[in-house]
Design a protein around this motif. Structure first.
Motif, PDB file in Angstrom:
ATOM      1  N   GLY A 132      21.431  -2.349  56.275  1.00  0.00           N
ATOM      2  CA  GLY A 132      20.680  -2.737  55.082  1.00  0.00           C
ATOM      3  C   GLY A 132      20.285  -1.532  54.247  1.00  0.00           C
ATOM      4  N   ILE A 133      19.790  -0.503  54.897  1.00  0.00           N
ATOM      5  CA  ILE A 133      19.426   0.732  54.190  1.00  0.00           C
ATOM      6  C   ILE A 133      20.667   1.373  53.578  1.00  0.00           C
ATOM      7  CG2 ILE A 133      18.535   3.084  54.499  1.00  0.00           C
ATOM      8  CD1 ILE A 133      16.690   1.877  56.704  1.00  0.00           C
ATOM      9  N   PHE A 134      21.745   1.430  54.358  1.00  0.00           N
ATOM     10  CA  PHE A 134      22.997   2.025  53.883  1.00  0.00           C
ATOM     11  C   PHE A 134      23.500   1.303  52.640  1.00  0.00           C
ATOM     12  CE2 PHE A 134      27.651   1.937  53.836  1.00  0.00           C
ATOM     13  CZ  PHE A 134      27.941   3.286  53.783  1.00  0.00           C
ATOM     14  N   TYR A 135      23.553  -0.028  52.676  1.00  0.00           N
ATOM     15  CA  TYR A 135      24.073  -0.781  51.534  1.00  0.00           C
ATOM     16  C   TYR A 135      23.123  -0.771  50.350  1.00  0.00           C
ATOM     17  CZ  TYR A 135      28.131  -2.173  54.112  1.00  0.00           C
ATOM     18  OH  TYR A 135      29.307  -2.135  54.793  1.00  0.00           O
ATOM     19  N   TYR A 136      21.830  -0.644  50.599  1.00  0.00           N
ATOM     20  CA  TYR A 136      20.876  -0.513  49.506  1.00  0.00           C
ATOM     21  C   TYR A 136      21.149   0.770  48.719  1.00  0.00           C
ATOM     22  CZ  TYR A 136      16.542   0.486  47.052  1.00  0.00           C
ATOM     23  OH  TYR A 136      15.630   0.815  46.080  1.00  0.00           O
ATOM     24  N   TYR A 137      21.286   1.899  49.437  1.00  0.00           N
ATOM     25  CA  TYR A 137      21.555   3.158  48.750  1.00  0.00           C
ATOM     26  C   TYR A 137      22.952   3.184  48.143  1.00  0.00           C
ATOM     27  CZ  TYR A 137      17.165   5.144  50.187  1.00  0.00           C
ATOM     28  OH  TYR A 137      15.824   5.393  50.329  1.00  0.00           O
TER      29      TYR A 137
ATOM     30  N   VAL B 169      26.245   2.922  43.152  1.00  0.00           N
ATOM     31  CA  VAL B 169      27.221   2.216  42.328  1.00  0.00           C
ATOM     32  C   VAL B 169      26.613   1.876  40.969  1.00  0.00           C
ATOM     33  CG1 VAL B 169      28.501   0.046  42.105  1.00  0.00           C
ATOM     34  CG2 VAL B 169      28.599   1.338  44.236  1.00  0.00           C
ATOM     35  N   LYS B 170      25.363   1.426  40.953  1.00  0.00           N
ATOM     36  CA  LYS B 170      24.694   1.118  39.688  1.00  0.00           C
ATOM     37  C   LYS B 170      24.577   2.366  38.816  1.00  0.00           C
ATOM     38  CE  LYS B 170      22.007  -2.860  41.189  1.00  0.00           C
ATOM     39  NZ  LYS B 170      20.675  -3.395  41.463  1.00  0.00           N
TER      40      LYS B 170
ATOM     41  N   LEU C  40      26.579   5.516  34.165  1.00  0.00           N
ATOM     42  CA  LEU C  40      27.222   6.700  33.598  1.00  0.00           C
ATOM     43  C   LEU C  40      28.536   6.344  32.906  1.00  0.00           C
ATOM     44  CD1 LEU C  40      26.658   9.347  36.422  1.00  0.00           C
ATOM     45  CD2 LEU C  40      25.639   9.329  34.141  1.00  0.00           C
ATOM     46  N   ILE C  41      29.308   5.475  33.506  1.00  0.00           N
ATOM     47  CA  ILE C  41      30.578   5.052  32.899  1.00  0.00           C
ATOM     48  C   ILE C  41      30.314   4.336  31.586  1.00  0.00           C
ATOM     49  CG2 ILE C  41      32.525   3.442  33.149  1.00  0.00           C
ATOM     50  CD1 ILE C  41      32.502   4.180  36.153  1.00  0.00           C
TER      51      ILE C  41
END
Length: 146
Positions: free
Chosen positions: A113-118, A123-124, A129-130
């Protein structure tokens, strides 16, 4: 590749520290003792989980939920192989197998959960930036036509 190993090492260190401190706190509260073999198994589980989570790019073609489930199943498979190897030295009771997987699943869900949150935050930020770059290139393209 060097950056990958640095991130993997950092993930292993963070996850193992979190799991060890939590286990120590639970053991202190409940009055249970922890032996060295459990500590080594916790470390091995953290390494397995960190490696499987770090291979998320292999699952780009599936939905995020399917990716999480596939990664959990893969991690359980490798933990099972590890436990099978350990059981050759010291047999594990059926209840012990359940306890090992429970001890793996709870921290895995928290760490994932922590990994996918970060990961989603990263990604956001990259998408933002893109979008800014695209807006600037569109703005510069309209100004050059004037």
């Amino acid at each position: 590749m060097k950056e990958y190993f640095k991130k993997l090492f950092l993930g292993i260190c963070i996850s193992y520290t979190s799991v060890s401190v939590t286990a120590a706190g639970i053991n202190a509260i409940t009055g249970m003792e922890n032996d060295n073999s459990n500590t080594l198994v916790m470390f091995a589980f953290c390494v397995i989980a960190s490696i499987v989570l770090s291979l998320y790019s292999l699952f780009d073609n599936v939905s995020p939920l399917a990716m999480m489930i596939l990664q959990y199943v893969a991690a359980c498979f490798f933990c099972g192989l590890f436990l099978l190897a350990i059981s050759r030295l010291d047999p594990i009771s059926p209840r012990g197998w359940f306890e090992y997987y429970r001890s793996f699943t709870i921290p895995y869900i928290i760490i994932a959960g922590i990994f996918y949150y970060y990961l989603s935050k990263e990604v956001k930020n990259q998408n933002k930036l893109i979008q800014e770059i695209q807006e600037k290139s569109t703005d510069s393209g309209t100004h050059s036509n004037i």
